[in-house]
Design a protein around this motif. Sequence first.
Motif, PDB file in Angstrom:
ATOM      1  N   THR A 139       0.822  -1.227   0.000  1.00 50.12           N
ATOM      2  CA  THR A 139       0.000   0.000   0.000  1.00 50.12           C
ATOM      3  C   THR A 139       0.847   1.264   0.000  1.00 50.12           C
ATOM      4  OG1 THR A 139      -0.110  -0.209   2.385  1.00 50.12           O
ATOM      5  CG2 THR A 139      -2.023  -0.996   1.153  1.00 50.12           C
TER       6      THR A 139
ATOM      7  N   THR B 157       2.926   7.637 -10.729  1.00 57.42           N
ATOM      8  CA  THR B 157       2.066   7.876  -9.567  1.00 57.42           C
ATOM      9  C   THR B 157       0.609   7.544  -9.882  1.00 57.42           C
ATOM     10  OG1 THR B 157       3.530   9.582  -8.728  1.00 57.42           O
ATOM     11  CG2 THR B 157       1.250   9.687  -7.985  1.00 57.42           C
TER      12      THR B 157
ATOM     13  N   ILE C  34      -1.626   4.693  -7.926  1.00 54.32           N
ATOM     14  CA  ILE C  34      -2.878   4.992  -7.228  1.00 54.32           C
ATOM     15  C   ILE C  34      -4.016   4.126  -7.779  1.00 54.32           C
ATOM     16  CG2 ILE C  34      -4.603   6.795  -6.771  1.00 54.32           C
ATOM     17  CD1 ILE C  34      -2.189   8.774  -6.705  1.00 54.32           C
TER      18      ILE C  34
ATOM     19  N   LYS D 187      -1.648   3.842  -1.303  1.00 54.46           N
ATOM     20  CA  LYS D 187      -2.252   4.911  -0.486  1.00 54.46           C
ATOM     21  C   LYS D 187      -1.246   5.972  -0.050  1.00 54.46           C
ATOM     22  CE  LYS D 187      -6.271   2.795  -0.135  1.00 54.46           C
ATOM     23  NZ  LYS D 187      -6.507   2.506  -1.545  1.00 54.46           N
TER      24      LYS D 187
ATOM     25  N   VAL E 265      -2.232  14.437  -6.703  1.00 61.35           N
ATOM     26  CA  VAL E 265      -2.906  13.204  -6.285  1.00 61.35           C
ATOM     27  C   VAL E 265      -4.244  13.537  -5.632  1.00 61.35           C
ATOM     28  CG1 VAL E 265      -0.747  11.940  -5.876  1.00 61.35           C
ATOM     29  CG2 VAL E 265      -1.781  13.234  -4.014  1.00 61.35           C
TER      30      VAL E 265
ATOM     31  N   GLU F 240      -7.225  11.794  -0.700  1.00 66.46           N
ATOM     32  CA  GLU F 240      -7.047  10.679   0.242  1.00 66.46           C
ATOM     33  C   GLU F 240      -5.678  10.012   0.133  1.00 66.46           C
ATOM     34  OE1 GLU F 240      -9.144  10.818  -2.262  1.00 66.46           O
ATOM     35  OE2 GLU F 240      -9.163   8.936  -3.400  1.00 66.46           O
ATOM     36  N   ILE F 241      -4.889  10.418  -0.841  1.00 61.83           N
ATOM     37  CA  ILE F 241      -3.557   9.820  -1.000  1.00 61.83           C
ATOM     38  C   ILE F 241      -2.522  10.690  -0.286  1.00 61.83           C
ATOM     39  CG2 ILE F 241      -1.798   9.076  -2.662  1.00 61.83           C
ATOM     40  CD1 ILE F 241      -4.428   7.492  -2.868  1.00 61.83           C
ATOM     41  N   ARG F 242      -1.635  10.048   0.430  1.00 62.08           N
ATOM     42  CA  ARG F 242      -0.643  10.775   1.201  1.00 62.08           C
ATOM     43  C   ARG F 242       0.712  10.750   0.485  1.00 62.08           C
ATOM     44  NH1 ARG F 242      -1.307  12.685   6.150  1.00 62.08           N
ATOM     45  NH2 ARG F 242       0.689  13.471   6.872  1.00 62.08           N
TER      46      ARG F 242
END
Length: 212
Positions: free
Chosen positions: A148, A163, A167, A172, A184, A187-189
């Motif tokens: 993840t 990237t 995703i 994540k 991004v 919700e993507i860090r």
Amino acid sequence: MNIDQSKIPQATAKRLPLYYRFLKNLHSSGKQRVSSAELSDAVKVDSATIRRDFSYFGALGKKGYGYNVNYLLSFFRKTLDQDEITKVGLIGVGNLGTAFLHYNFTKNNNTVISIAFDVDENKIGTEIGGVVVYHLDELEQHLPEDVTVAILTVPAHVAQSITDRLIAKGIKGILNFTPARLNVPDEIRIHHIDLAVELQSLVYFLKHYPNE
Ligand code: ATP
């Protein structure tokens, strides 16, 4: 004992540490088997729930015998240990990526790079630091669902497209070592580490604020 852990409901998974602790105590006191009624009494979960939970672990209690304590314990050990390790994919096996593969992170925490990708034919199929390098074309095919987090050590101009693919495949969090600023969804860090900028900034501070 090959259990698909994605099939274990979250509510069941949450009770695992409870069961585990109690079974460890039973085991050290020399007990080989336990009934769902005994367990129920000790952990305060009703025995129907316990029976249902245990059926997910492939542990089918026998009438008049109960559950085998050793079997359950080895299942819990495996499951709980695995839970603690975060698997990471590394994209770009250049100088920096290679160093990460050799370093890996197992010594100081519970993350481990388990797979790597590149486009250089000389690197594809090799193993670096025990991690196999696949072609990036096979990302969708080979990146396991339980990975993840990704580390990006590719040239900046390919960072965004990679990237997007990561995703789409369920990644994540990304540790971005490229100078590229990545777009991004919320919700993507993304954690961005530009080593050149960090070094420059250190030198700047030393020069201009030597005593602080
Ligand atoms: P580093 O920047 O890590 O010191 P380097 O100078 O050896 O690496 P770079 O040109 O930055 O090389 O490339 C890093 C790695 O990324 C190389 O192994 C290269 O083959 C790989 N790479 C280049 N393009 C892609 C891509 N589209 N997908 C995956 N890997 C790529």
